[in-house]
Enzyme design. Structure first.
Site, short mmCIF file in Angstrom:
data_model
loop_
_atom_site.label_atom_id
_atom_site.label_comp_id
_atom_site.label_asym_id
_atom_site.label_seq_id
_atom_site.Cartn_x
_atom_site.Cartn_y
_atom_site.Cartn_z
N TRP A 1 0.83 -1.21 0.00
CA TRP A 1 0.00 0.00 0.00
C TRP A 1 0.86 1.26 0.00
O TRP A 1 0.39 2.35 -0.29
CB TRP A 1 -0.94 0.01 1.21
CG TRP A 1 -0.27 0.24 2.56
CD1 TRP A 1 0.83 -0.40 3.05
CD2 TRP A 1 -0.66 1.19 3.57
NE1 TRP A 1 1.13 0.08 4.32
CE2 TRP A 1 0.24 1.05 4.66
CE3 TRP A 1 -1.68 2.12 3.67
CZ2 TRP A 1 0.14 1.81 5.82
CZ3 TRP A 1 -1.78 2.88 4.83
CH2 TRP A 1 -0.87 2.74 5.88
N ASP A 2 2.15 1.08 0.29
CA ASP A 2 3.09 2.20 0.29
C ASP A 2 2.95 3.03 -0.99
O ASP A 2 3.04 4.25 -0.97
CB ASP A 2 4.54 1.68 0.34
CG ASP A 2 4.84 0.78 1.53
OD1 ASP A 2 3.94 0.05 1.96
OD2 ASP A 2 5.98 0.81 2.01
N GLU B 1 0.64 -2.70 12.71
CA GLU B 1 0.72 -4.16 12.54
C GLU B 1 0.98 -4.90 13.85
O GLU B 1 1.08 -6.12 13.86
CB GLU B 1 1.83 -4.48 11.53
CG GLU B 1 1.44 -4.01 10.13
CD GLU B 1 2.54 -4.22 9.10
OE1 GLU B 1 3.72 -4.19 9.49
OE2 GLU B 1 2.20 -4.39 7.92
N LYS C 1 2.73 0.37 16.24
CA LYS C 1 3.93 0.36 15.40
C LYS C 1 4.05 1.65 14.61
O LYS C 1 5.13 2.20 14.43
CB LYS C 1 3.84 -0.83 14.44
CG LYS C 1 5.04 -0.96 13.53
CD LYS C 1 4.90 -2.19 12.66
CE LYS C 1 6.13 -2.38 11.79
NZ LYS C 1 5.94 -3.46 10.82
N GLN C 2 2.93 2.13 14.07
CA GLN C 2 2.99 3.26 13.14
C GLN C 2 1.66 3.98 13.15
O GLN C 2 0.67 3.49 13.70
CB GLN C 2 3.31 2.75 11.75
CG GLN C 2 2.24 1.83 11.16
CD GLN C 2 2.78 0.97 10.02
OE1 GLN C 2 3.31 -0.12 10.27
NE2 GLN C 2 2.63 1.44 8.81
O1 IFM Z 1 3.64 -1.42 4.06
C1 IFM Z 1 4.53 -1.36 5.12
C2 IFM Z 1 3.78 -1.62 6.40
O2 IFM Z 1 2.80 -0.63 6.62
C3 IFM Z 1 4.72 -1.66 7.56
N1 IFM Z 1 5.73 -2.67 7.36
C4 IFM Z 1 6.52 -2.39 6.14
C5 IFM Z 1 5.64 -2.35 4.92
C6 IFM Z 1 6.45 -2.04 3.67
O3 IFM Z 1 7.02 -0.78 3.75
#
Ligand code: IFM
Length: 748
Positions: free
Chosen positions: A311-312, A455, A569-570
């Site tokens: 999805w990046d 995640e 995580k993010q």
């Molecule tokens: O798409 C990301 C995910 O959101 C977090 N882990 C790494 C992936 C690739 O950059």
């Protein structure tokens, strides 16, 4: 490893790590090809690396020199941003002689299969020198070898290595030629190496220069005849053009790229450098016209992360391209159209079986999912950890649908919708409808059992980000149908019939209204990331890190340290606030930012820019700036995690590169474009005196010039119509060739 990333060059067709001419597979030389993948045994499928047509080594008095093994008195390497040219200069001190090697290398922006190198040597004293130059077929692979039957041959002065991929027997051919007019040349074919050996009695102070041309072709290239002939023809043509002409043509293409995408920051050299570097990375890896390729999460910096597209691309890179370079944005979307069948296969076979299009979490050339169910290894025990990225990170389909629709909204060009884009959108809506549950007692739909962007918390219910994206997909699906009904009724009829979907449209309408999104708490303004999140244990990133037994330990999956806690995580809720920025007030943004920020590890390179952009929106410009720099410098400084669990992740971060551009232009520049118009509401951070950038909108081109108290919108002379632009809340009409300046007062 890290320098190879920092100095890498690429041209969309291939990436070439920034390693030195004499390096081999041992020093991780990698020429990674876009869109061609292979698998060996049970290991991960990954992109194919080509034989290295850029190889050159120099021997002095019989000893081969390497910057790693010999005494070096001076070494300098440069990456020129203007034209993606990698240069090195190394002086070796050996047995009383100083031998200086200079080389310059580029991957042609004009002829994507072509690489060109200028190489020269100068000795301080007369010496016997041997130059070996040609193709090194000893390839660095993570999970190879991918090329079988590699054979090194020669036709006159053209060297040649060809092999076939293990899985689908696709040919990969590399040809190389050089224009050497000194010394005595012989040829040497050793194993997978095809080399030209130049024996030279070098005079003191004389510089000996030659140029090398290499071309890579694969069965993915639409060539007439064999890939071998195409490669040979390409290098011969390049040689007859010569280095300077090849470079000039390449440079002209790069000039064009920068004209469209450059951003100028006055008052902050550090930010300027980091942002230009980020833009360079994106421009280098943008797909070749007509390729329908996309950009992997580690771009073309190697085989890391399976060369997979996440999805990046849609959420972090696509905005850069759609706002500056729509011709590249369209390739990214064509890739999703090309892989729609893979997404359909995944929907059918995943979990309890779904309908429509469930895009791959990690997508390669067919769209089947490269993500494994046990995607991360525990570094302490060596055991594989069950992760639910593949089966539960369902927001991917909506991310694709949103980008597809944005392509139409922001270009005004509906041809892509007719060429498969509408089908993608409808199939994504169909997928969500089959995934959602209808709760009779609550009279609403819910999206359950998912992973949001964070995640570390798997299989959660009503993740705000995911549900919002799903709901948006239903809205977009209905808008797509309405648009086609008005403008292309015949094509709509054909599509509805093909998909047999007409009867499902009322359900999509219903879900667009009644899909549940967790709301903001009336008192605190906090949006709960998912059901039950607020009841999790309080902790801190510091505390979790202190409890880790291995530095690469993964904090999520079944028993990760973050799982029972609120540590994420993010960016997740904050990511939602950013993606749907017009739908939430500044107060809600601030409240959630302040709540979630201390609980965010920023363990993904995708996180910082979301926090930066939202901070810019509600006015915490210092914080926005801090996170902007973190994002913009990630690849330049090469400070990132190289292992997650036991998985090697080292490579470049194009999503962060896109995030840097977004923060500068959409965040600090305050640009917001929708189908109606472009709005600009600048919030320049303290150091920035001026911010200038280009913007592409509905087929026209604009140049924006923002200071702390004025915004000038220059509509390009070649533009076709008058645009209404909203500057700091004030509507202005922008006519082609007539810049308009509006004074404003920046909100504190
Ligand atoms: O798409 C990301 C995910 O959101 C977090 N882990 C790494 C992936 C690739 O950059």
């Amino acid at each position: 490893m890290r320098r190879g990333n920092v100095y890498q060059i690429a041209n969309g067709y291939m990436g070439y790590r920034g390693t030195l001419d004499e390096f081999t597979s041992e020093q991780l030389v990698g020429i990674t090809l876009a869109g061609i993948f292979d698998r060996v045994g049970p290991a991960w499928r990954e992109p194919v690396n080509a034989p290295n047509g850029g190889f050159t080594s120099v021997s002095l008095g019989g000893a081969e020199l390497s910057a790693l093994g010999n005494k070096v008195t001076r070494h300098r390497q440069t990456l020129r941003f203007g034209n993606a040219l990698f240069e090195r200069q190394t002086s070796f001190a050996f047995k009383g002689t100083t031998l200086t090697v200079r080389s310059a290398r580029f991957l042609s922006a004009e002829t994507p299969n072509l690489g060109v190198i200028r190489f020269s040597i100068t000795c301080s004293r007369a010496a016997t020198v041997t130059v070996r130059t040609g193709i090194d077929g000893n390839i660095w692979d993570l999970n190879g070898p991918h090329l079988l039957g590699l054979a090194a041959t020669r036709r006159d002065s053209v060297l040649f290595v060809e092999g076939r991929t293990n899985e689908s027997s696709k040919r990969v051919a590399v040809a190389e030629t050089a224009d050497i007019d000194f010394g005595k040349v012989t040829y040497e074919s050793r194993g997978n190496r095809s080399l030209r050996v130049v024996h030279l009695r070098a005079e003191a102070g004389t510089t000996y220069t030659f140029h090398k041309y290499f071309a890579v072709f694969t069965d993915n290239d639409a060539v007439r005849g064999s890939v071998a002939e195409a490669a040979i023809e390409t290098v011969l043509q390049a040689r007859s053009l010569g280095y300077e002409d090849c470079l000039a043509r390449h440079g002209a293409r790069w000039q064009e790229k920068w004209n469209r995408s450059d951003v100028t920051i006055e008052g902050d050299d550090e930010a300027q450098l980091a942002l230009r570097y980020s833009i360079l990375q994106l421009l280098m890896v943008a797909p070749v016209k007509g390729s329908a390729n996309s950009i992997p999460a580690r771009a073309l910096s190697g085989q890391v992360y399976k060369g997979a597209i996440f999805w990046d691309t849609e959420m972090f890179m696509f905005p850069f391209f759609i706002h500056t370079y729509p011709e590249k944005a369209v390739e990214l979307m064509r890739y999703r159209i090309k892989t729609l069948d893979g997404a359909r296969r995944k929907a059918k076979t995943e979990g309890r079986g779904y309908r429509g299009a469930f895009y791959a979490w990690e997508s390669q050339e067919t769209g089947d999912d490269a993500c494994t169910y046990y995607n991360i290894g525990d570094p302490s025990t060596g055991r594989a950890l069950r992760t639910y990225f593949r089966d539960k990170q369902v927001h991917i389909s909506g991310d694709v649908a949103i980008a597809m629709w944005d392509y139409f909204r922001l270009t005004g060009d509906d041809s892509l919708l007719l060429e498969g884009g509408a089908e993608v959108i409808l199939e994504c809506a169909r997928f969500y409808y089959s995934y959602a549950y209808y709760k009779d007692e609550k009279r609403r739909y819910e999206i359950l059992d998912v992973i949001g962007p964070d995640e570390y918390h798997e299989r959660v219910n009503n993740n705000a980000f995911t549900s919002m994206v799903a709901k948006e997909t239903f809205t977009i699906a209905i808008a797509t149908v309405n648009h086609l009904r008005r403008r292309h009724p015949k094509e709509l009829r054909t599509l509805l019939k093909k998909l047999r979907i007409e009867g499902e449209l009322p359900a999509f309408r219903d879900a667009a209204r009644r899909l549940f999104i967790p709301g903001a708490d009336a008192k605190t303004g906090i949006i709960e990331q998912f059901d039950g999140y607020l009841g999790l244990r309080e902790s801190s990133v510091k505390e979790l890190k202190a409890r880790m037994i291995h530095p690469d330990e993964y904090l999520g999956a079944g028993q990760g340290l973050a799982v029972p806690t609120k540590i994420i995580k993010q960016a997740d809720v904050v990511m939602m606030l950013n993606l749907f920025r017009t739908r939430f007030s500044a107060e809600i943004k601030r409240a959630n930012w302040e709540y979630y920020e201390p609980r965010t590890e920023h363990g993904s390179s995708l996180s910082a820019c979301a926090y930066a952009m939202v901070a810019a929106e509600f006015g915490n410009l210092d914080f926005a700036y801090k996170y902007f720099l973190k994002t913009a410098k990630i690849d330049l400084e090469a400070k990132y995690k190289v292992y997650v669990g036991s998985v090697f992740m080292g490579g470049s971060h194009p999503a962060a590169n896109g995030g840097a551009w977004m923060t500068a232009v959409l965040g600090f520049g305050g640009v917001h474009a929708d189908e109606k118009r472009v709005a600009i509401n600048p919030r320049l951070c303290r150091k920035w005196r001026r911010l200038q950038f280009h913007l592409a909108y509905k087929g026209d081109d604009f140049r924006m010039n923002i200071t702390k108290n004025s915004v000038t919108v220059a509509s390009s002379r070649a533009n076709t119509r008058v645009h209404a632009v909203l500057v700091a809340g004030k509507p202005v009409k922008c006519s082609p060739g007539r810049p308009v300046t509006v004074r404003y007062r920046q909100a504190r």
